[in-house]
Every structure is written in C-alpha cells, then in structure tokens.
Design an enzyme around this catalytic site. Sequence first.
Site, PDB file in Angstrom:
ATOM      1  N   ASN A 149       0.946  -1.271   0.046  1.00  0.00           N
ATOM      2  CA  ASN A 149       0.004  -0.099   0.110  1.00  0.00           C
ATOM      3  C   ASN A 149       0.898   1.253  -0.006  1.00  0.00           C
ATOM      4  O   ASN A 149       0.373   2.224  -0.362  1.00  0.00           O
ATOM      5  CB  ASN A 149      -0.932   0.061   1.306  1.00  0.00           C
ATOM      6  CG  ASN A 149      -0.372   0.009   2.553  1.00  0.00           C
ATOM      7  OD1 ASN A 149       0.797  -0.783   2.799  1.00  0.00           O
ATOM      8  ND2 ASN A 149      -0.955   0.619   3.451  1.00  0.00           N
ATOM      9  N   GLU A 246       5.127  -4.398  11.920  1.00  0.00           N
ATOM     10  CA  GLU A 246       4.078  -3.289  11.937  1.00  0.00           C
ATOM     11  C   GLU A 246       2.791  -3.967  11.039  1.00  0.00           C
ATOM     12  O   GLU A 246       2.987  -4.329   9.887  1.00  0.00           O
ATOM     13  CB  GLU A 246       4.212  -1.824  11.099  1.00  0.00           C
ATOM     14  CG  GLU A 246       5.293  -1.138  11.927  1.00  0.00           C
ATOM     15  CD  GLU A 246       4.901  -0.879  13.455  1.00  0.00           C
ATOM     16  OE1 GLU A 246       3.534  -0.910  13.579  1.00  0.00           O
ATOM     17  OE2 GLU A 246       5.669  -0.605  14.307  1.00  0.00           O
ATOM     18  N   CYS A 280      -2.770   1.707   6.569  1.00  0.00           N
ATOM     19  CA  CYS A 280      -3.027   0.784   8.032  1.00  0.00           C
ATOM     20  C   CYS A 280      -3.780   1.867   8.925  1.00  0.00           C
ATOM     21  O   CYS A 280      -4.072   1.433   9.843  1.00  0.00           O
ATOM     22  CB  CYS A 280      -1.598   0.314   8.378  1.00  0.00           C
ATOM     23  SG  CYS A 280      -0.473   1.554   8.167  1.00  0.00           S
TER      24      CYS A 280
HETATM   25  P1  NAP Z   1       0.396  -8.978   3.587  1.00  0.00           P
HETATM   26  O1  NAP Z   1      -0.491  -9.826   2.636  1.00  0.00           O
HETATM   27  O2  NAP Z   1       0.668  -9.469   4.965  1.00  0.00           O
HETATM   28  O3  NAP Z   1       1.950  -9.040   2.755  1.00  0.00           O
HETATM   29  C1  NAP Z   1       2.951  -8.104   3.457  1.00  0.00           C
HETATM   30  C2  NAP Z   1       4.182  -8.756   2.691  1.00  0.00           C
HETATM   31  O4  NAP Z   1       4.367 -10.097   3.106  1.00  0.00           O
HETATM   32  C3  NAP Z   1       4.114  -8.949   1.192  1.00  0.00           C
HETATM   33  O5  NAP Z   1       5.549  -8.560   0.712  1.00  0.00           O
HETATM   34  C4  NAP Z   1       3.861 -10.460   1.109  1.00  0.00           C
HETATM   35  O6  NAP Z   1       4.398 -11.149  -0.272  1.00  0.00           O
HETATM   36  C5  NAP Z   1       4.521 -10.859   2.080  1.00  0.00           C
HETATM   37  N1  NAP Z   1       4.140 -12.318   2.578  1.00  0.00           N
HETATM   38  C6  NAP Z   1       2.907 -13.043   2.713  1.00  0.00           C
HETATM   39  N2  NAP Z   1       2.893 -14.032   3.211  1.00  0.00           N
HETATM   40  C7  NAP Z   1       4.176 -14.178   3.879  1.00  0.00           C
HETATM   41  C8  NAP Z   1       4.828 -15.329   4.411  1.00  0.00           C
HETATM   42  N3  NAP Z   1       3.886 -16.366   4.950  1.00  0.00           N
HETATM   43  N4  NAP Z   1       6.021 -14.923   5.202  1.00  0.00           N
HETATM   44  C9  NAP Z   1       6.498 -13.940   5.062  1.00  0.00           C
HETATM   45  N5  NAP Z   1       6.273 -12.791   4.127  1.00  0.00           N
HETATM   46  C10 NAP Z   1       4.974 -13.222   3.459  1.00  0.00           C
HETATM   47  O7  NAP Z   1       0.132  -7.295   3.412  1.00  0.00           O
HETATM   48  P2  NAP Z   1      -0.575  -6.448   2.122  1.00  0.00           P
HETATM   49  O8  NAP Z   1      -1.774  -6.934   1.701  1.00  0.00           O
HETATM   50  O9  NAP Z   1       0.584  -6.204   1.461  1.00  0.00           O
HETATM   51  O10 NAP Z   1      -0.717  -5.173   3.059  1.00  0.00           O
HETATM   52  C11 NAP Z   1      -1.657  -4.866   3.662  1.00  0.00           C
HETATM   53  C12 NAP Z   1      -1.575  -5.082   5.306  1.00  0.00           C
HETATM   54  O11 NAP Z   1      -0.523  -4.524   5.799  1.00  0.00           O
HETATM   55  C13 NAP Z   1      -2.856  -4.471   5.813  1.00  0.00           C
HETATM   56  O12 NAP Z   1      -3.245  -5.365   6.972  1.00  0.00           O
HETATM   57  C14 NAP Z   1      -2.308  -3.146   6.634  1.00  0.00           C
HETATM   58  O13 NAP Z   1      -3.011  -2.598   7.648  1.00  0.00           O
HETATM   59  C15 NAP Z   1      -1.011  -3.346   6.833  1.00  0.00           C
HETATM   60  N6  NAP Z   1      -0.088  -2.176   6.830  1.00  0.00           N
HETATM   61  C16 NAP Z   1       0.189  -1.890   8.084  1.00  0.00           C
HETATM   62  C17 NAP Z   1       1.151  -0.803   8.259  1.00  0.00           C
HETATM   63  C18 NAP Z   1       1.592  -0.483   9.712  1.00  0.00           C
HETATM   64  O14 NAP Z   1       2.912   0.202   9.654  1.00  0.00           O
HETATM   65  N7  NAP Z   1       1.184  -0.826  10.839  1.00  0.00           N
HETATM   66  C19 NAP Z   1       1.388  -0.087   7.264  1.00  0.00           C
HETATM   67  C20 NAP Z   1       1.106  -0.553   5.849  1.00  0.00           C
HETATM   68  C21 NAP Z   1       0.121  -1.695   5.996  1.00  0.00           C
HETATM   69  P3  NAP Z   1       3.311 -10.849  -1.455  1.00  0.00           P
HETATM   70  O15 NAP Z   1       2.066 -10.035  -1.273  1.00  0.00           O
HETATM   71  O16 NAP Z   1       3.994 -10.599  -2.507  1.00  0.00           O
HETATM   72  O17 NAP Z   1       2.820 -12.410  -1.583  1.00  0.00           O
END
Ligand code: NAP
Length: 481
Positions: A149, A246, A280
């Site tokens: 994002n 995070e 987020c």
């Molecule tokens: P996500 O699906 O959890 O993916 C995050 C990253 O982790 C991606 O690079 C993903 O790879 C990778 N990943 C997926 N499964 C994994 C595993 N089993 N082991 C290690 N890495 C793995 O999150 P997203 O959909 O990209 O982002 C949205 C989420 O992020 C929301 O929940 C949002 O609230 C959160 N977020 C939090 C913050 C904060 O600072 N608190 C900031 C921004 C976003 P692929 O997607 O390439 O498969």
Amino acid sequence: MDLLNLVDGRWIEGSGAALTDTNPARPGEVVARGRLAAPAEVTAAITAAAGAAPAWAATPHHARAAVLAEAARILDGNAEPWGRELSREEGKTLAEGVAEVRGAARILRFYAAESDRDSGEIYPSPRPGESIQVVRKPVGVAGIITPFNFPIAIPAWKIAPALTYGNTVVWKPSSLVPLLALRLAGALADAGLPAGVLNLVYGEGDTGTAIVDHPGVDAVSFTGSTAVGRAIIARCGELAKPVQTEMGGKNASIVLADADLDHAAAQVVAGAYNSTGQKCTATSRLIVHDGVADELLARVADRAAALRVGDPLEEGVQMGPLVSDAARDRVAAGVREAVGEGARPLAGAEPYTDADRAAGWFAPPTLLDLPGTGLGFWRRELFGPVVGAVRARDAAEAFGLANLSDHGLSAAVFTRDLGVALTAVNGLDVGVLHINSESAGTFPWVPFGGVKGSGHGPKEQGRAARDFYTHTVTVYLGPPA
Ligand code: NAP
C-alpha cells in the site's frame, strides 16, 4: 518495463515464475513484467548482503549518509514520472503517488542527517579514571518485507535507517507493486551504494519465509497484515531473531459533541477514503456523540457520495481503485455481511455497474450506520474505503468503544476540550493519536507504530528506528593500570 532483481550489485532477471504488474484501474493493462527470484537467487542475495556487511559497517557514517542524500535527490528529480508509475501499479491518485515519492526522498534525507547526531552515550563510573561508554553497532543483515500500500515510502522508512546505521539489506517487496521497488533500489544503486549492500528479490510469501528462516539474516522488519506478522513473530521467536512487525489496524475516529462538525466530517472523509482506504492508519470505525451523530453522519455521507471515483491518473479524480480483484471481492463481501447483520448504508455499499469502474477493481466510498459493536465488521480489517459508525453517550463510553478492538494502531479525536484530549492520550490503546486531525498521516522524524495486534517490537521512523537497527555494547573504559 523489465523488472529485474538486484543481487550482489548485478541486475538479474530472476529464474522463478513470471511476474506481471497490472494496473488495477484497467486490469488488462500491463505496467511491467519480470520474473521472481528463484530460491538459489534469494540465497545468493543473503550471501551477498552478509559478505558486504563488514565493509559497509566500517564505512564512515557520513559516507553512508552521502549515498542516501544522493538517492533522495534522484527520487525528487523523478517524483512526477515515478509517482505516475506508482498510481498505475497501486491505484492511489496521481497526487498521492507523486507525494509518496517525494515523501520517500524526505525519509532518505532525514536518515542521511542522522550522521550528524550522537551515536552513543557516556556514563560516569565509580572507579577512578574509568568512563562507561554505550556504543552502537549495526545488527548485520536486515531482512525487510514490505506491503503493497505504500510501494516506496514504507520500504524507504525501513531501508534508510538500516543503511544509515551500517546494516546491509535483503528486501522482498510486495509482488503487487514491483516497479516502485525497482525505482527505489535503482536510485540507491545509482547513488553509489556498493555491491551487495542492498539486494532486491521479487517473490511471494515463500520468499518472505525463506528470508525469515535463513541463518544469514540477523533481524527481520515486516509490515503487512496481522496474520502474516504473527507467523513471522512466532518464527523469529523460535530462532531468537530480533523482529519488528507493523501490522493491521481498525482505527477509530471519535467525534465529540463540542467538535467543529464541518472540520471533523472533512477529516473523517480524508482518513477513510484517501488512498481508497488502503492505509494501515485509515479510519474504518467512527464513534460519534449521540447529540451530534445525525448531523455528523449526514455530512460525512454527503462528502463520501460527492467524491469523484475513477482512473487515478485522471485530473480531478479523488479516489482510485483497490489494488486487486481479491481486495475488491473482500471489501464487497465485508459490506454485504455487515448489511446482512443489520448495518444501514448511508453512502456507497453498492458495487459500481458502469462499464469503466465495473471492469476495474473499484469499490465505492461507503458509510455504514451500525446497529452495535457485535458485528464481525467491528473487529475485522477490511482494508478498503468503508467506515462503520456507532453512537456513544459521552467521551468515556466513546473511548471504551474505540478500545474494543484487537488492533491498536491509530485513532483520531475531535474535540475543543483540552481536558478530554488529555484523557484520550492516557485512555486510548494506540501507538498514534491525532487530536483534531485525520487518523492517517505520519512524519519521518517521530516514532510510528501500533500496540496490541497492530505492532510488535521497536517502533519505526525517527530516532526510534535506531533501537531496531543497532545493538549496544557497554564498554567499561578503564585506565591502563
Ligand atoms: P500482506 O499480505 O501481509 O503482505 C505483506 C508482505 O508479506 C508482502 O510482501 C507479502 O508478499 C509478504 N508475505 C505474504 N505471506 C508471507 C509469509 N508467509 N511470510 C513472509 N512474508 C509473507 O499485507 P498486504 O496486503 O501487502 O498489506 C496490507 C496489510 O498491511 C494491511 O493489513 C495493513 O493494515 C498492513 N499495513 C500495516 C502498516 C503499519 O505500519 N502498521 C503499514 C502498511 C500496511 P506478497 O504479497 O508478494 O505475496
């Protein structure tokens, strides 16, 4: 545009599966193509980072900082074209895309300036002639895993402190936004980063797991969903590896009876629908004092309905699509479920049926009047442009409702009463609190991160980042005899 992995200073086409980067506003349109890194290439990246670590750690802080400052200059110089690419691959508006690239440059400059700051502490000793120094050393190889994002800002706020404090990096960006990853890694490489100091590997979850598991990776910084973050925390616990995660949010905006309602409505709309609610820190729960609830909800609904939703590159468009078909389906299902459980739509809710938006991953800005807090919607992060509202008798009840969540990232409180604002500081379980401004937004010089299911480990950004990317050595420096 070809997507290349960066391994040991060389740009290589991966030997893994094909990677196709598409435009969520026009899913038939390819933004960039490449290939994922194969497991052997991920291992090579980690080996390169480990090999480059001693020399980079020994490089004077100011020389490391000069690379970050030059990369910031490159980002600023390309903010328009790269911001456009960001919009095309992620879906936020062009203005948001350009601002994010500039924001990443600002983060790099902040961490470049860290080279002028103190890098340790000195304490007195009760023993004559001795002083006690606390010096900071890099952790080693940082494994960095980032979400879709903020394709360039979040990577920048992890990679910049990692590098400035002397670590080397293996970075796996989200496979949904590979092009801006290439831009950031390219800017740092062009700015003079030595081979192996930053390695970029494209991959999906299994690549993230391989980075977490590898003994050559000394610490892991992750931003993404709570489910994946928890699995990474558990694995790093087994391996006794420092970890910072995070994670998700379900952020509340609280509007109290004495608030400026027009200002509050505008800020709630910005917090909820900017970047299509894919922040987020986005507002997804709204808690309003009974006495002003009807008026406030009407104003938010009017503003939500008036937002221009469409291709984010078009002039005047205020909200673009969600990042993927899966995201659109998840948001639509979440809204349907909430309505099925008694939520009353005040704006949006119905999927678009016009040809352009039905063909892309669009969801309407939605406001739901909730019958209570028992719905799944109250606790589950949808990560889209949807807000659910409930009413509260007073500030105390409102704060209690806000805390009724497994998450604790950010909150916003709208009030003119300083005493109530101070109560919120102590009473709300969050890592980021906005008084009279929207729940989203962060500056690079102050700590950022959540509590409860939203964050684990040291905070990010500002000087707080140093706590994760360095460890201390306490030196009892006595006289020779
Ligand atoms: P996500 O699906 O959890 O993916 C995050 C990253 O982790 C991606 O690079 C993903 O790879 C990778 N990943 C997926 N499964 C994994 C595993 N089993 N082991 C290690 N890495 C793995 O999150 P997203 O959909 O990209 O982002 C949205 C989420 O992020 C929301 O929940 C949002 O609230 C959160 N977020 C939090 C913050 C904060 O600072 N608190 C900031 C921004 C976003 P692929 O997607 O390439 O498969």
